[in-house]
Motif scaffolding. Structure first.
Motif, PDB file in Angstrom:
ATOM      1  N   ASN A 183      10.667  -8.759  10.549  1.00 40.91           N
ATOM      2  CA  ASN A 183       9.988  -7.698   9.797  1.00 40.91           C
ATOM      3  C   ASN A 183       9.808  -8.099   8.331  1.00 40.91           C
ATOM      4  O   ASN A 183       9.833  -7.254   7.449  1.00 40.91           O
ATOM      5  CB  ASN A 183      10.779  -6.393   9.898  1.00 40.91           C
ATOM      6  N   ARG A 184       9.602  -9.358   8.097  1.00 40.45           N
ATOM      7  CA  ARG A 184       9.559  -9.835   6.706  1.00 40.45           C
ATOM      8  C   ARG A 184       8.181  -9.710   6.062  1.00 40.45           C
ATOM      9  O   ARG A 184       7.942 -10.319   5.031  1.00 40.45           O
ATOM     10  CB  ARG A 184      10.087 -11.257   6.630  1.00 40.45           C
ATOM     11  N   TYR A 185       7.311  -8.923   6.631  1.00 42.61           N
ATOM     12  CA  TYR A 185       6.021  -8.620   5.984  1.00 42.61           C
ATOM     13  C   TYR A 185       6.200  -7.378   5.103  1.00 42.61           C
ATOM     14  O   TYR A 185       5.510  -6.376   5.224  1.00 42.61           O
ATOM     15  CB  TYR A 185       4.912  -8.424   7.024  1.00 42.61           C
ATOM     16  N   ARG A 186       7.151  -7.461   4.182  1.00 35.38           N
ATOM     17  CA  ARG A 186       7.498  -6.364   3.268  1.00 35.38           C
ATOM     18  C   ARG A 186       7.597  -6.912   1.848  1.00 35.38           C
ATOM     19  O   ARG A 186       7.869  -8.089   1.644  1.00 35.38           O
ATOM     20  CB  ARG A 186       8.856  -5.756   3.661  1.00 35.38           C
TER      21      ARG A 186
ATOM     22  N   TRP B  10       0.807  -1.217   0.000  1.00 36.91           N
ATOM     23  CA  TRP B  10       0.000   0.000   0.000  1.00 36.91           C
ATOM     24  C   TRP B  10       0.842   1.270   0.000  1.00 36.91           C
ATOM     25  O   TRP B  10       0.306   2.366  -0.029  1.00 36.91           O
ATOM     26  CB  TRP B  10      -0.923   0.005   1.228  1.00 36.91           C
ATOM     27  N   GLY B  11       2.148   1.151   0.098  1.00 35.37           N
ATOM     28  CA  GLY B  11       3.021   2.318   0.155  1.00 35.37           C
ATOM     29  C   GLY B  11       3.973   2.207   1.323  1.00 35.37           C
ATOM     30  O   GLY B  11       4.337   1.098   1.731  1.00 35.37           O
ATOM     31  N   ASP B  12       4.366   3.344   1.880  1.00 39.18           N
ATOM     32  CA  ASP B  12       5.331   3.332   2.982  1.00 39.18           C
ATOM     33  C   ASP B  12       4.707   3.555   4.352  1.00 39.18           C
ATOM     34  O   ASP B  12       5.413   3.542   5.368  1.00 39.18           O
ATOM     35  CB  ASP B  12       6.408   4.398   2.736  1.00 39.18           C
ATOM     36  N   GLU B  13       3.394   3.791   4.414  1.00 38.75           N
ATOM     37  CA  GLU B  13       2.769   3.950   5.726  1.00 38.75           C
ATOM     38  C   GLU B  13       2.936   2.650   6.515  1.00 38.75           C
ATOM     39  O   GLU B  13       2.882   1.556   5.953  1.00 38.75           O
ATOM     40  CB  GLU B  13       1.270   4.261   5.583  1.00 38.75           C
ATOM     41  N   GLU B  14       3.106   2.781   7.828  1.00 40.30           N
ATOM     42  CA  GLU B  14       3.318   1.585   8.630  1.00 40.30           C
ATOM     43  C   GLU B  14       2.074   0.704   8.641  1.00 40.30           C
ATOM     44  O   GLU B  14       0.960   1.146   8.337  1.00 40.30           O
ATOM     45  CB  GLU B  14       3.764   1.946  10.047  1.00 40.30           C
ATOM     46  N   VAL B  15       2.273  -0.523   9.024  1.00 40.02           N
ATOM     47  CA  VAL B  15       1.231  -1.540   8.882  1.00 40.02           C
ATOM     48  C   VAL B  15       0.025  -1.268   9.780  1.00 40.02           C
ATOM     49  O   VAL B  15      -1.079  -1.726   9.504  1.00 40.02           O
ATOM     50  CB  VAL B  15       1.836  -2.939   9.146  1.00 40.02           C
ATOM     51  N   ASP B  16       0.221  -0.468  10.834  1.00 43.10           N
ATOM     52  CA  ASP B  16      -0.898  -0.167  11.735  1.00 43.10           C
ATOM     53  C   ASP B  16      -1.417   1.264  11.578  1.00 43.10           C
ATOM     54  O   ASP B  16      -2.230   1.727  12.390  1.00 43.10           O
ATOM     55  CB  ASP B  16      -0.491  -0.410  13.186  1.00 43.10           C
ATOM     56  N   ALA B  17      -0.971   1.945  10.525  1.00 41.93           N
ATOM     57  CA  ALA B  17      -1.423   3.325  10.323  1.00 41.93           C
ATOM     58  C   ALA B  17      -2.879   3.334   9.862  1.00 41.93           C
ATOM     59  O   ALA B  17      -3.198   2.791   8.802  1.00 41.93           O
ATOM     60  CB  ALA B  17      -0.540   4.013   9.287  1.00 41.93           C
TER      61      ALA B  17
ATOM     62  N   TRP C  29      -5.124  -1.812  11.145  1.00 40.17           N
ATOM     63  CA  TRP C  29      -4.189  -2.824  10.664  1.00 40.17           C
ATOM     64  C   TRP C  29      -4.449  -3.165   9.217  1.00 40.17           C
ATOM     65  O   TRP C  29      -5.585  -3.376   8.808  1.00 40.17           O
ATOM     66  CB  TRP C  29      -4.259  -4.067  11.550  1.00 40.17           C
ATOM     67  N   ARG C  30      -3.372  -3.230   8.448  1.00 42.77           N
ATOM     68  CA  ARG C  30      -3.487  -3.445   7.003  1.00 42.77           C
ATOM     69  C   ARG C  30      -3.059  -4.835   6.587  1.00 42.77           C
ATOM     70  O   ARG C  30      -3.075  -5.158   5.397  1.00 42.77           O
ATOM     71  CB  ARG C  30      -2.622  -2.421   6.269  1.00 42.77           C
ATOM     72  N   ALA C  31      -2.628  -5.631   7.529  1.00 48.12           N
ATOM     73  CA  ALA C  31      -2.182  -6.992   7.208  1.00 48.12           C
ATOM     74  C   ALA C  31      -2.306  -7.842   8.468  1.00 48.12           C
ATOM     75  O   ALA C  31      -2.297  -7.322   9.591  1.00 48.12           O
ATOM     76  CB  ALA C  31      -0.735  -6.990   6.712  1.00 48.12           C
ATOM     77  N   ASN C  32      -2.380  -9.138   8.272  1.00 48.77           N
ATOM     78  CA  ASN C  32      -2.491 -10.083   9.385  1.00 48.77           C
ATOM     79  C   ASN C  32      -1.107 -10.514   9.814  1.00 48.77           C
ATOM     80  O   ASN C  32      -0.492 -11.386   9.195  1.00 48.77           O
ATOM     81  CB  ASN C  32      -3.329 -11.288   8.946  1.00 48.77           C
ATOM     82  N   ILE C  33      -0.608  -9.850  10.874  1.00 50.60           N
ATOM     83  CA  ILE C  33       0.665 -10.247  11.463  1.00 50.60           C
ATOM     84  C   ILE C  33       0.428 -10.483  12.957  1.00 50.60           C
ATOM     85  O   ILE C  33      -0.686 -10.789  13.359  1.00 50.60           O
ATOM     86  CB  ILE C  33       1.780  -9.198  11.182  1.00 50.60           C
TER      87      ILE C  33
END
Ligand SMILES: [Ca+2]
Ligand SMILES: [Ca+2]
Length: 338
Positions: free
Chosen positions: A312-315, A215-222, A225-229
């Motif tokens: 941090n491999r959710y990239r 989605w870009g460079d915003e953090e995953v919790d901005a 939550w944008r992903a299941n971690i």
């Protein structure tokens, strides 16, 4: 707040043979290899799979031809993973599954072919300790270096937590406990193939150049939550802020610019290539296919077990690996048109 807490009864060593469980993923986010769990005998040969174009009920995303910069440009790389040097990659257009292959889709493959997965033929698979539903007697190993994993006898795609688990209500979750070899068998049946590592990364980037996430460079919790971690304290307390301890339905969370969902997070995804930390070079390449040989296949995208504190491999650019016969409760796959 709802949370899941491990009782901390202690990591027990069940006496199994434990090899280096996670050689290519130093922080321990990936599952142990098959041999790193426990060897309990030689597997029988796998059932043959009829080739052709079986049903493959997964929505498609169209990826345009293009050139992109592959590798980590955000500085978040893991040095042992070979996420650099950055290099230009040119790809032709292709069609890729918008989601991971689901339990329902995999069930159609099994029903049509009678294929026996490697978790079944070996007799065990890797289950995260909080997801085990099996009795202690079914635990065949606890890897010394990643002791949050259990080798669980009887765990396979249809029983993801071991005995006592089922697919009730999770037909739309990603299939797990499938090895790279199992994914190949599915692809042969469906008339598909696994994405190359370059195709996977290009598709995950969703048309945004050089970003850390789909989605870009915003953090995953901005902004939610944008992903299941993993949230909380790994590996004992998950505060479930994203709603999921283990897998989420494949259609959860917003798609990227190409319509792909959950390339990062949820489950690791097998790619076609052999893994090497020395795969990349600075020269521009067209349609790279990775090394000619190797010991492990590439996994991409991280999983529900990723957490900033240790993995941090959710990239988009993050890489991991495992042997092609390994299976675990946090890895599945998506396919591309052959
Ligand atoms: Ca989660
Ligand atoms: Ca994923």
């Amino acid at each position: 707040m709802t949370q899941v807490t491990w009782s901390g009864k202690g990591f027990r060593d069940y006496g199994g043979r434990m090899n280096s469980p996670d050689a290519g993923c130093g922080c321990g986010c990936g599952a142990p290899s098959r041999s790193g769990l426990l060897s309990i005998g030689t597997p029988p040969g796998l059932a043959p799979v009829a080739t052709g174009r079986g049903a493959h009920d997964i929505p498609q995303a169209a990826i345009p031809a293009g050139t992109f910069v592959m590798g980590d440009s955000s500085g978040d790389r893991n040095s042992a993973d070979g996420e650099v040097p950055l290099h230009e990659v040119t790809l032709s257009a292709f069609s890729i599954d918008a989601t991971a292959v689901t339990n329902d889709a995999f069930a159609a493959f099994i029903e049509a072919t009678g294929y026996v997965t490697e978790a079944e033929s070996f007799g065990y698979s890797a289950v995260f300790h909080l997801a085990v539903t099996a009795p202690d007697g079914d635990i065949v190993g606890v890897p010394a270096q990643t002791p949050w994993w259990r080798g669980v006898r009887g765990a396979f795609w249809r029983r993801p937590g071991g005995a006592g688990s089922s697919l009730d209500g999770i037909g739309d979750h990603p299939v797990v406990h499938v090895s790279w070899n199992d994914a190949q068998a599915y692809c042969a049946w469906a008339g598909r193939r696994l994405p190359t590592e370059a195709e996977w990364e290009f598709a995950s980037r969703g048309g945004i150049d050089g970003a850390k996430y789909p989605w870009g460079d915003e953090e995953v919790d901005a902004g939610g939550w944008r992903a299941n971690i993993w949230q909380g304290t790994f590996p004992t307390v998950n505060t479930l802020e994203d709603g999921f301890l283990t897998t989420a339905p494949v259609s959860s969370f917003a798609p990227n610019g190409y319509g792909l969902r959950q390339t990062v997070g949820n489950v690791w995804e097998w790619c076609e290539d052999w893994f090497s930390p020395r795969t990349y070079s600075p020269q521009p390449v067209t349609a790279p296919r990775g090394p000619d040989r190797g010991a492990a296949r590439v996994l991409r995208g991280g999983s529900y077990l990723c957490h900033i504190s240790y993995c941090n491999r959710y990239r988009n650019s993050a890489r991991s690996q495992n042997t092609p016969d390994s299976s675990m409760g946090n890895a599945g796959f998506r396919t591309v048109a052959a």
